[in-house]
Structures are given as C-alpha cells and as structure tokens.
Motif scaffolding. Sequence first.
Motif, mmCIF file in Angstrom:
data_model
loop_
_atom_site.group_PDB
_atom_site.id
_atom_site.type_symbol
_atom_site.label_atom_id
_atom_site.label_comp_id
_atom_site.label_asym_id
_atom_site.label_seq_id
_atom_site.Cartn_x
_atom_site.Cartn_y
_atom_site.Cartn_z
ATOM 1 N N ARG A 90 32.952 42.340 42.283
ATOM 2 C CA ARG A 90 31.727 42.553 43.039
ATOM 3 C C ARG A 90 32.037 42.369 44.523
ATOM 4 N NH1 ARG A 90 26.806 39.379 40.887
ATOM 5 N NH2 ARG A 90 26.827 41.133 39.415
ATOM 6 N N ARG A 91 31.621 43.414 45.328
ATOM 7 C CA ARG A 91 31.837 43.328 46.762
ATOM 8 C C ARG A 91 30.711 42.536 47.426
ATOM 9 N NH1 ARG A 91 33.331 48.783 45.956
ATOM 10 N NH2 ARG A 91 35.603 49.044 46.127
ATOM 11 N N ARG A 92 30.890 42.335 48.742
ATOM 12 C CA ARG A 92 29.880 41.575 49.476
ATOM 13 C C ARG A 92 28.535 42.285 49.525
ATOM 14 N NH1 ARG A 92 34.589 40.529 52.567
ATOM 15 N NH2 ARG A 92 35.147 38.312 52.549
ATOM 16 N N ASN A 93 28.574 43.612 49.453
ATOM 17 C CA ASN A 93 27.314 44.352 49.467
ATOM 18 C C ASN A 93 26.661 44.425 48.094
ATOM 19 O OD1 ASN A 93 28.914 46.115 48.108
ATOM 20 N ND2 ASN A 93 28.771 47.796 49.592
ATOM 21 N N GLY A 94 27.266 43.810 47.096
ATOM 22 C CA GLY A 94 26.696 43.783 45.746
ATOM 23 C C GLY A 94 27.212 44.849 44.820
ATOM 24 N N ASP A 95 28.050 45.801 45.333
ATOM 25 C CA ASP A 95 28.584 46.850 44.467
ATOM 26 C C ASP A 95 29.530 46.254 43.434
ATOM 27 O OD1 ASP A 95 27.190 48.694 45.879
ATOM 28 O OD2 ASP A 95 28.882 49.321 47.144
ATOM 29 N N SER A 96 29.438 46.784 42.205
ATOM 30 C CA SER A 96 30.339 46.365 41.126
ATOM 31 C C SER A 96 31.466 47.378 41.013
ATOM 32 C CB SER A 96 29.586 46.269 39.795
ATOM 33 O OG SER A 96 28.595 45.280 39.863
ATOM 34 N N VAL A 97 32.684 46.891 40.924
ATOM 35 C CA VAL A 97 33.857 47.761 40.838
ATOM 36 C C VAL A 97 34.802 47.206 39.780
ATOM 37 C CG1 VAL A 97 33.708 48.506 43.240
ATOM 38 C CG2 VAL A 97 35.024 46.457 42.644
ATOM 39 N N ALA A 98 35.671 48.095 39.303
ATOM 40 C CA ALA A 98 36.705 47.666 38.357
ATOM 41 C C ALA A 98 37.720 46.792 39.083
ATOM 42 C CB ALA A 98 37.391 48.878 37.735
ATOM 43 N N VAL A 99 38.280 45.849 38.363
ATOM 44 C CA VAL A 99 39.254 44.943 38.960
ATOM 45 C C VAL A 99 40.315 44.605 37.920
ATOM 46 C CG1 VAL A 99 37.960 42.872 38.330
ATOM 47 C CG2 VAL A 99 39.567 42.762 40.230
ATOM 48 N N THR A 100 41.552 44.499 38.376
ATOM 49 C CA THR A 100 42.663 44.117 37.497
ATOM 50 C C THR A 100 42.861 42.617 37.586
ATOM 51 O OG1 THR A 100 43.722 46.247 37.842
ATOM 52 C CG2 THR A 100 45.099 44.475 36.955
ATOM 53 N N VAL A 101 42.914 41.942 36.426
ATOM 54 C CA VAL A 101 43.035 40.483 36.400
ATOM 55 C C VAL A 101 44.144 40.058 35.457
ATOM 56 C CG1 VAL A 101 40.583 40.153 36.888
ATOM 57 C CG2 VAL A 101 41.362 40.227 34.517
ATOM 58 N N ASN A 102 44.572 38.827 35.634
ATOM 59 C CA ASN A 102 45.497 38.158 34.710
ATOM 60 C C ASN A 102 44.725 37.050 34.000
ATOM 61 O OD1 ASN A 102 47.767 39.674 35.564
ATOM 62 N ND2 ASN A 102 47.961 38.343 37.364
ATOM 63 N N TYR A 103 44.841 37.011 32.658
ATOM 64 C CA TYR A 103 44.099 36.043 31.862
ATOM 65 C C TYR A 103 44.970 34.826 31.543
ATOM 66 C CZ TYR A 103 40.429 39.488 30.920
ATOM 67 O OH TYR A 103 39.417 40.384 31.033
ATOM 68 N N SER A 104 44.335 33.676 31.452
ATOM 69 C CA SER A 104 44.984 32.448 30.976
ATOM 70 C C SER A 104 43.937 31.615 30.257
ATOM 71 C CB SER A 104 45.614 31.662 32.130
ATOM 72 O OG SER A 104 44.618 31.262 33.056
ATOM 73 N N ALA A 105 44.403 30.629 29.467
ATOM 74 C CA ALA A 105 43.485 29.796 28.686
ATOM 75 C C ALA A 105 44.020 28.374 28.614
ATOM 76 C CB ALA A 105 43.295 30.359 27.277
ATOM 77 N N THR A 106 43.107 27.380 28.571
ATOM 78 C CA THR A 106 43.501 25.973 28.467
ATOM 79 C C THR A 106 43.741 25.544 27.034
ATOM 80 O OG1 THR A 106 41.187 25.264 28.360
ATOM 81 C CG2 THR A 106 42.209 25.380 30.539
ATOM 82 N N GLY A 107 43.308 26.340 26.085
ATOM 83 C CA GLY A 107 43.532 26.050 24.664
ATOM 84 C C GLY A 107 43.417 27.341 23.896
#
Length: 505
Positions: free
Chosen positions: A155-172
């Motif tokens: 989400r940009r500052r103007n509120g637009d939603s866009v696709a984003v590439t992320v890396n996932y991790s987990a604590t358990g």
Amino acid sequence: MPFTFKISVRLALMKARLALTGAAAAVAACELPGRHVTDPPPPSSTVVQVVTIPDTAILDPYQERQFLAFGRTQAGDSVGVEVRWSVSGGTITAAGVYTADTVVGDYQVTAAALSSSATGSSQVKNRGPLAQVILNPATTSLVVGGSQLFATYGRRRNGDSVAVTVNYSATGGTVSAAGVYTAGPGTGLHRVIATQAGGTLADTAAITITNLPVASVTVSPAAASVTVGQTVQLAATPKDASGNPLSGRVVTWATSNAAVATVSGSGLVTGGAAGTATITASSEGKNGTAAITVTVVPVATVTVSPAAASVPVGQTVQLAATPKDASGNPLSGRVVTWATSNAAVATVNGSGLVTGGAAGTATITASSEGKNGTAAITVTTTVTNPGTVTTLAVVGVTDSSVTLSFTEVSDGAGQPASYDVRYAVGTISWGAAPSVSRGSCATPLGGSAIGVNRTCTVLGLAAATGYQFQLVAFRGTLNVNAVYGALSNVASATTVASSAPVASV
C-alpha cells in the motif's frame, strides 16, 4: 518472456519494417533522373538505429522489468544487435534486467550498439516507495499439523494497493516461499512475518496453535491376569476423532478395587488379592479401561531353616519357614502354622520359636496351604561355660576411636555368646576398667553367629593416648544371671594425634 509480450514485439517489428520499406519506395519514386550522389550509401547491414522495448514502463521500488533491444539498418531491416545498457536511475544487468530503486522520478534506460554509434532508449517512471506491507489474514488458529495460505499486498502513501514481493518467515512451524504455513508440534502463539524483498517493510500475522482434542483412549492389553504380589504393565494411547494416536497428552490412572489391584501413575498394575478390578486411563475427559484378574500362586513347598538344631533344656532356638511356588520362588504374605511332634521335649510358638523342655528329640513342622516343612530338634541337658576369645586384635585407629576384631564363641548353651568389652589407659586391670559405653562395642555386645569374625568400634577416646582392651563372653543378663567365660587376650593401641586447631590454653 510472456507469450503476449512476444507477439507485441513481433507486431511492432513488422509494422516498423513495413513503414521503412514504404518510405524508401516513395523516395525512389520521386528521384529526378541524372541526380548525382556524392557519398555512397552505407552498407545495408550497418545498424543505424537501436530500438528498445518497452518504450515506457511504470515500476514500483525494487520491481524488475526485462528490456530488449534490436537494430535497424539503413534499408529498414530489423536485425539482432549487441548493446551496452545504461540507466539514469536504478540498476540494469548486462542482459537488460532493470531494477527500480526507491527514489520517485522518471529515468532513462539506454541501449548503445557495440558495432556502431546507434543508440535507443526507453522511459521508466518510478512510482515511489511503499508505505506499508499488509499480510492477510492477520490472525488465525490452527491445530498441530494444520496449514494456512497467507497473501500479501503493498500500500502506497496515497492508499493505492499494489502487488509486492516478500520473503516469509515463521517463529514456529514452517512457511513456504508461496506463503503456505504449516503448524509444527509446539502449541501456543506463533508468528508469520512477511518482509518486503529488498526492503525493510514487514507485517506480522498471529497464529494460535492448539492440540487436536482427545476423542478416545485405548488401553492395552485390554485384559490381563496377574498373581498376587506380581505386576503387569498397561499402556494408554489417546487418539483423535480419526483414530490417529496423539502424543504429549497427560494420562491419569485409577482402579475400581484397590484391595485387589493398584495402579501407578505410569500404568503399572500390582496384584493385591485374588479377585477382579477395572483399571481406567483418562485423558482430557475421555476414558479407556482394562479388565484385570488377580490370582494367588499356590504354595508348592515349605522350607524350614535351620533344618536341624540343638538346644539345651530351658533355652530357645528360632526357626523360620518359607513357603515357595512350584519354581522355588519364595511366596510372601502366606499364613504359616507350627507344630511339634513331642511337646515334652520341645515346644514351638506361632512365630517358630522352639524351647527345649527335656533331653530328647522332636520334629517341628511348619504348614502353609496344605504343604509342610520340618526341622529336627535335639534338646540337651549339658551346659558349659561360654567360650574364651583368644583373637582380640586392633584393626583400625583414629584420633578418637579404635576398631577391634575377634572371632565369636558359644555361650555354652549352643547359642552365640554376648560380650562385655572394657578398656583402660595404659595397662588394663579388668576389675578397675570401665565397660565401653560409646560406639558399636558398647556393653552388652550381642552375639551374631558362632565362629564368625566380628568387628566393632570404641568411640570417645583421647587423641595420642595408649589404650588396652579386653573382653569376656557371657550368657544371660549382666548383673542378674550372667554366666561368664574366661577373659580374652589383651589388645593394645595408641590413638593418633588430633589435627584440630587449638581453641584455648
């Protein structure tokens, strides 16, 4: 490269080629005869123009885009060309893969032909950095081994939603690169974190992991038989609704009849008395049972010890009876009765204590559950004085004690003698020496068995002092009806010096 993009490129190349071909034909048709051309045209294969694809691109920070380049000759033909890529902002690889940076603005991607001076360029618009990475769902609950698919968007500052590439991790548990989370064996609260690839923005989802509920409890074996005094091990298995075993669950045990059978916290059942009992295993409100039958092992033989004994008139000897099973194993808790074949010679009480009554012989019988064992008793009338100890010796010395040893003797009536042990500083005089009052040699010292080596310790002695020790064997009670033997040999010892510090002078 996507299939639709390839088609677009090919169409663009075809249109450009047709346009250039048409323009060349028009020029040729309009030329006047006799026109003199001073410079020869360039070779038809020389690249005079570089075309980059796409012409324009709108990207987010860290977003990548593949740029392509081809050459165009003077004749309007499209040909492959080797180029060197450069950018006014962001980065680009030698293969034309452009990566936008985080600064908002318009940038230029340029391809320069290596075989000529021709260049081509495209425009890139960087839409600016993201303000937030959002992970969905924000909270969820799973059972052990369950899974959940997570999704993210920017989400940009103007509120637009866009696709984003992320890396996932987990604590358990575990989470895949595609956002599929799988709960591990540990219960409680865990988190899944999605972090922007190449950036620092992140979002977290809370996951509550619970155990599958216990649906049933199976006890094995479901039925068992155990003899009195023996044990059998039971095992309880909690299971889920599908019948799958569940580990790590608390199981409690109970018996319906503790007089017949008891059960420990680990499921070990002990037979107490003949009969039946139900053993119940419980976990999370669910129960499983096992039927237990307790039987009594029958007495096969009775052993009496000693098997033969001699006792003077008026004295006693203790007998012991041991009921045994068919394998010769002792059986506890069985009732034993005693009897004598000749009460005038020897009598026996309910605990097996035999008393000599008159000279002669008698058979003492011990009975349990119909099985008998016997001992031959000889009653004598000759009574002598207790024996004399000739082996008194010192076997250990400290700063405050001396350990003595000697061979035990008879009390003159066929039993081990008792002893009066005395000591003195320097040379001992029996009549003036005190009896030992401290330590295991304290008078009266009871006997254990005739002929065995006996040790005892005299305590409360002074350090670095010479002592002598002497004892006498007796039967009866000191100062009442004691009968003594002769005095033993004298044993001498000097205690060691004390290592304790001086407290006062």
